[in-house]
Design a protein around this motif. Sequence first.
Motif, PDB file in Angstrom:
ATOM      1  N   PHE A  59     -46.194  47.015  41.988  1.00 32.82           N
ATOM      2  CA  PHE A  59     -44.896  46.349  42.130  1.00 32.82           C
ATOM      3  C   PHE A  59     -45.100  44.849  42.358  1.00 32.82           C
ATOM      4  O   PHE A  59     -44.473  44.024  41.702  1.00 32.82           O
ATOM      5  CB  PHE A  59     -44.114  46.960  43.290  1.00 32.82           C
ATOM      6  CG  PHE A  59     -42.820  46.244  43.587  1.00 32.82           C
ATOM      7  CD1 PHE A  59     -41.710  46.418  42.776  1.00 32.82           C
ATOM      8  CD2 PHE A  59     -42.716  45.398  44.673  1.00 32.82           C
ATOM      9  CE1 PHE A  59     -40.518  45.766  43.035  1.00 32.82           C
ATOM     10  CE2 PHE A  59     -41.534  44.743  44.955  1.00 32.82           C
ATOM     11  CZ  PHE A  59     -40.430  44.924  44.129  1.00 32.82           C
ATOM     12  N   ALA A  63     -43.489  42.684  39.345  1.00 33.46           N
ATOM     13  CA  ALA A  63     -42.202  42.021  39.587  1.00 33.46           C
ATOM     14  C   ALA A  63     -42.439  40.519  39.768  1.00 33.46           C
ATOM     15  O   ALA A  63     -43.515  40.096  40.175  1.00 33.46           O
ATOM     16  CB  ALA A  63     -41.528  42.606  40.825  1.00 33.46           C
ATOM     17  N   ASP A  66     -41.471  39.826  45.392  1.00 41.21           N
ATOM     18  CA  ASP A  66     -40.868  40.862  46.233  1.00 41.21           C
ATOM     19  C   ASP A  66     -39.879  40.258  47.225  1.00 41.21           C
ATOM     20  O   ASP A  66     -39.293  40.965  48.023  1.00 41.21           O
ATOM     21  CB  ASP A  66     -41.942  41.663  46.965  1.00 41.21           C
ATOM     22  CG  ASP A  66     -42.752  40.822  47.950  1.00 41.21           C
ATOM     23  OD1 ASP A  66     -42.662  39.574  47.902  1.00 41.21           O
ATOM     24  OD2 ASP A  66     -43.492  41.407  48.754  1.00 41.21           O
ATOM     25  N   GLN A  88     -37.306  43.183  39.504  1.00 38.54           N
ATOM     26  CA  GLN A  88     -37.497  44.380  40.319  1.00 38.54           C
ATOM     27  C   GLN A  88     -36.789  45.582  39.697  1.00 38.54           C
ATOM     28  O   GLN A  88     -37.324  46.696  39.704  1.00 38.54           O
ATOM     29  CB  GLN A  88     -36.993  44.139  41.747  1.00 38.54           C
ATOM     30  CG  GLN A  88     -37.812  43.123  42.515  1.00 38.54           C
ATOM     31  CD  GLN A  88     -37.299  42.891  43.924  1.00 38.54           C
ATOM     32  OE1 GLN A  88     -36.449  43.636  44.428  1.00 38.54           O
ATOM     33  NE2 GLN A  88     -37.803  41.855  44.576  1.00 38.54           N
ATOM     34  N   TRP A  91     -38.914  47.062  36.928  1.00 40.64           N
ATOM     35  CA  TRP A  91     -40.021  47.860  37.449  1.00 40.64           C
ATOM     36  C   TRP A  91     -39.507  49.179  38.022  1.00 40.64           C
ATOM     37  O   TRP A  91     -40.084  50.236  37.767  1.00 40.64           O
ATOM     38  CB  TRP A  91     -40.791  47.076  38.506  1.00 40.64           C
ATOM     39  CG  TRP A  91     -42.046  47.767  38.943  1.00 40.64           C
ATOM     40  CD1 TRP A  91     -43.272  47.687  38.358  1.00 40.64           C
ATOM     41  CD2 TRP A  91     -42.187  48.668  40.051  1.00 40.64           C
ATOM     42  NE1 TRP A  91     -44.169  48.477  39.041  1.00 40.64           N
ATOM     43  CE2 TRP A  91     -43.526  49.091  40.086  1.00 40.64           C
ATOM     44  CE3 TRP A  91     -41.303  49.154  41.013  1.00 40.64           C
ATOM     45  CZ2 TRP A  91     -44.012  49.970  41.047  1.00 40.64           C
ATOM     46  CZ3 TRP A  91     -41.786  50.041  41.979  1.00 40.64           C
ATOM     47  CH2 TRP A  91     -43.126  50.439  41.984  1.00 40.64           C
ATOM     48  N   THR A 168     -38.447  43.222  49.410  1.00 40.41           N
ATOM     49  CA  THR A 168     -38.464  44.586  48.885  1.00 40.41           C
ATOM     50  C   THR A 168     -39.839  45.181  49.104  1.00 40.41           C
ATOM     51  O   THR A 168     -40.852  44.608  48.677  1.00 40.41           O
ATOM     52  CB  THR A 168     -38.120  44.601  47.387  1.00 40.41           C
ATOM     53  OG1 THR A 168     -36.846  43.965  47.215  1.00 40.41           O
ATOM     54  CG2 THR A 168     -38.068  46.017  46.851  1.00 40.41           C
TER      55      THR A 168
END
Length: 174
Positions: A59, A63, A66, A88, A91, A168
């Motif tokens: 991630f 992305a 985050d 995001q 993903w 995130t």
Amino acid sequence: MARLTTTILMATALVATAACSKKRPEVLPPAPGDTAPPPAQTGPVDPNGGIAPGSAADFKRSAQSDTVHFGTDMYDIDATARAILDSQVDWLQRYPNVTITIEGHCDERGTREYNLALGDRRANAAKNYLAARGIAPSRISVISYGKERPVALGSDEASWAENRRAVTVVVNGA
């Protein structure tokens, strides 16, 4: 007899100090900055660099970021935040079994209660944006840390700007 005792004491002292002396190692370690070349790889090369698809590391790598930042006393999603959250979404759509937590954070100014409420609004603003773009709300939890977990320590505008954020976090990978 005194001379023999003196000689024995001197010999014992000499042997004792010789035993305590430090010996130079036969092989010296490399000097700082001298590094050996990495070993040649044998076998197949992992195209993911050892990162499992659908993991938290995947991630962070895939992305745009985050973290979404906010203005002072704000929790609206601006154009920069939309671009980050859209990456995001891309993903998260690839890995529909992944669940996430969105953490809301604030700078050090304001009361604890005010910052906890503002952090909650920031986390929920990011959650609502992801949900509006098709991510199931059941996959997203939110938590507010208020001003309790700063990433930048300092009492200046640059530090405060870094701390006004929603982050995130992948809870479970695919």
